[in-house]
Design a protein around this motif. Structure first.
Motif, PDB file in Angstrom:
ATOM      1  N   LYS A   1       0.777  -1.156   0.207  1.00 33.60           N
ATOM      2  CA  LYS A   1      -0.041   0.079   0.003  1.00 33.60           C
ATOM      3  C   LYS A   1       0.725   1.238   0.083  1.00 33.60           C
ATOM      4  N   HIS A   2       1.980   1.219   0.534  1.00 35.67           N
ATOM      5  CA  HIS A   2       2.858   2.259   0.739  1.00 35.67           C
ATOM      6  C   HIS A   2       3.904   2.507  -0.163  1.00 35.67           C
ATOM      7  N   HIS A   3       3.941   1.469  -1.072  1.00 38.54           N
ATOM      8  CA  HIS A   3       5.216   1.207  -2.113  1.00 38.54           C
ATOM      9  C   HIS A   3       6.652   1.265  -1.314  1.00 38.54           C
ATOM     10  N   LEU A   4       6.569   0.516  -0.327  1.00 36.97           N
ATOM     11  CA  LEU A   4       8.035   0.445   0.433  1.00 36.97           C
ATOM     12  C   LEU A   4       8.952  -0.748  -0.039  1.00 36.97           C
ATOM     13  N   THR A   5      10.148  -0.450   0.011  1.00 39.50           N
ATOM     14  CA  THR A   5      11.209  -1.326  -0.538  1.00 39.50           C
ATOM     15  C   THR A   5      12.290  -1.490   0.313  1.00 39.50           C
ATOM     16  N   ARG A   6      13.301  -2.156   0.343  1.00 39.73           N
ATOM     17  CA  ARG A   6      14.282  -2.452   1.147  1.00 39.73           C
ATOM     18  C   ARG A   6      15.074  -0.985   1.317  1.00 39.73           C
ATOM     19  N   LYS A   7      14.937  -0.257   0.473  1.00 40.03           N
ATOM     20  CA  LYS A   7      15.855   1.031   0.556  1.00 40.03           C
ATOM     21  C   LYS A   7      15.059   1.914   1.854  1.00 40.03           C
TER      22      LYS A   7
ATOM     23  N   ALA B   1      16.375 -13.468  -5.589  1.00 43.11           N
ATOM     24  CA  ALA B   1      16.116 -13.000  -4.378  1.00 43.11           C
ATOM     25  C   ALA B   1      14.602 -12.847  -4.546  1.00 43.11           C
ATOM     26  N   ALA B   2      14.253 -11.744  -5.567  1.00 42.72           N
ATOM     27  CA  ALA B   2      13.116 -11.249  -5.652  1.00 42.72           C
ATOM     28  C   ALA B   2      12.116 -12.357  -6.393  1.00 42.72           C
ATOM     29  N   PHE B   3      12.827 -13.087  -7.353  1.00 37.60           N
ATOM     30  CA  PHE B   3      12.015 -14.514  -7.772  1.00 37.60           C
ATOM     31  C   PHE B   3      11.489 -15.353  -6.695  1.00 37.60           C
TER      32      PHE B   3
ATOM     33  N   ASN C   1      13.295  -8.644   5.835  1.00 39.29           N
ATOM     34  CA  ASN C   1      13.102  -9.642   5.042  1.00 39.29           C
ATOM     35  C   ASN C   1      11.958  -9.743   4.021  1.00 39.29           C
ATOM     36  N   ILE C   2      10.942  -9.272   4.591  1.00 40.09           N
ATOM     37  CA  ILE C   2       9.572  -9.279   3.437  1.00 40.09           C
ATOM     38  C   ILE C   2       9.683  -7.836   2.689  1.00 40.09           C
ATOM     39  N   LEU C   3      10.507  -6.945   3.018  1.00 49.17           N
ATOM     40  CA  LEU C   3      10.423  -5.623   2.171  1.00 49.17           C
ATOM     41  C   LEU C   3      10.976  -6.173   0.742  1.00 49.17           C
ATOM     42  N   PRO C   4      10.306  -5.652  -0.310  1.00 45.86           N
ATOM     43  CA  PRO C   4      10.789  -6.043  -1.611  1.00 45.86           C
ATOM     44  C   PRO C   4      11.893  -5.458  -2.164  1.00 45.86           C
ATOM     45  N   TYR C   5      12.796  -5.964  -2.975  1.00 48.42           N
ATOM     46  CA  TYR C   5      14.036  -5.308  -3.637  1.00 48.42           C
ATOM     47  C   TYR C   5      13.294  -4.275  -4.773  1.00 48.42           C
ATOM     48  N   GLU C   6      13.690  -3.310  -4.831  1.00 43.86           N
ATOM     49  CA  GLU C   6      13.557  -2.335  -6.047  1.00 43.86           C
ATOM     50  C   GLU C   6      14.594  -2.713  -6.995  1.00 43.86           C
TER      51      GLU C   6
ATOM     52  N   ASN D   1       9.953  -7.442  15.497  1.00 46.65           N
ATOM     53  CA  ASN D   1      10.386  -8.281  14.355  1.00 46.65           C
ATOM     54  C   ASN D   1      11.230  -7.608  13.362  1.00 46.65           C
ATOM     55  N   THR D   2      12.216  -6.887  13.754  1.00 45.02           N
ATOM     56  CA  THR D   2      12.861  -6.100  12.875  1.00 45.02           C
ATOM     57  C   THR D   2      13.701  -7.069  11.444  1.00 45.02           C
ATOM     58  N   GLY D   3      14.151  -7.883  11.877  1.00 40.91           N
ATOM     59  CA  GLY D   3      14.760  -8.814  10.859  1.00 40.91           C
ATOM     60  C   GLY D   3      13.567  -9.406   9.904  1.00 40.91           C
ATOM     61  N   LYS D   4      12.388  -9.836  10.469  1.00 39.14           N
ATOM     62  CA  LYS D   4      11.478 -10.282   9.677  1.00 39.14           C
ATOM     63  C   LYS D   4      11.079  -9.168   8.806  1.00 39.14           C
TER      64      LYS D   4
END
Length: 127
Positions: A16-22, A123-125, A58-63, A52-55
């Protein structure tokens, strides 16, 4: 009353917020300092991110850049069309010269990726 925050809820919120690993550091800072009401408007979500900072990371998608996105879409197509397992499809990345048509758009995009960009595609795959 404590709300149950699920991984699916967090994924939907990320999308919803268009977040990524960045976005990781700014969201984490906001969660830790009780700021970020623009993004983190749910106090239970804020608590979940703190615990759950690590988790969360890990679920943030790569850009992905354009070439990475082309290769990712090609991998998805190969996985679906061939019925090969995940590691077989990833093997195509490791040995792209086995491609029948080396002028293929995905092959050209793959050849333009640097080492770090290559790592993000599988990783994205996998996600």
């Amino acid at each position: 009353m404590e709300e149950n925050i699920t991984i699916e809820f967090v994924r939907n919120w990320i999308e919803k917020h268009h977040l990524t690993r960045k976005s990781y550091e700014s969201v984490l800072t906001d969660a830790l300092t009780n700021n970020g009401h623009y993004y983190i408007d749910n106090p239970y979500l804020r608590d979940w991110i703190r615990e759950n900072t690590g988790k969360f990371r890990n679920i943030l998608p790569y850009e992905l850049n354009e070439n990475q996105q082309i290769v990712l879409e090609w991998l998805k197509e190969m996985f679906t069309d061939t019925g090969d397992g995940y590691f077989s499809v990833i093997g195509y990345l490791a040995n792209p010269t086995t491609r029948e048509d080396e002028q293929d758009v995905a092959y050209i995009a793959l050849s333009r990726l640097n080492n770090l960009e290559e790592i993000h595609v599988p990783a994205a795959f996998a996600e």
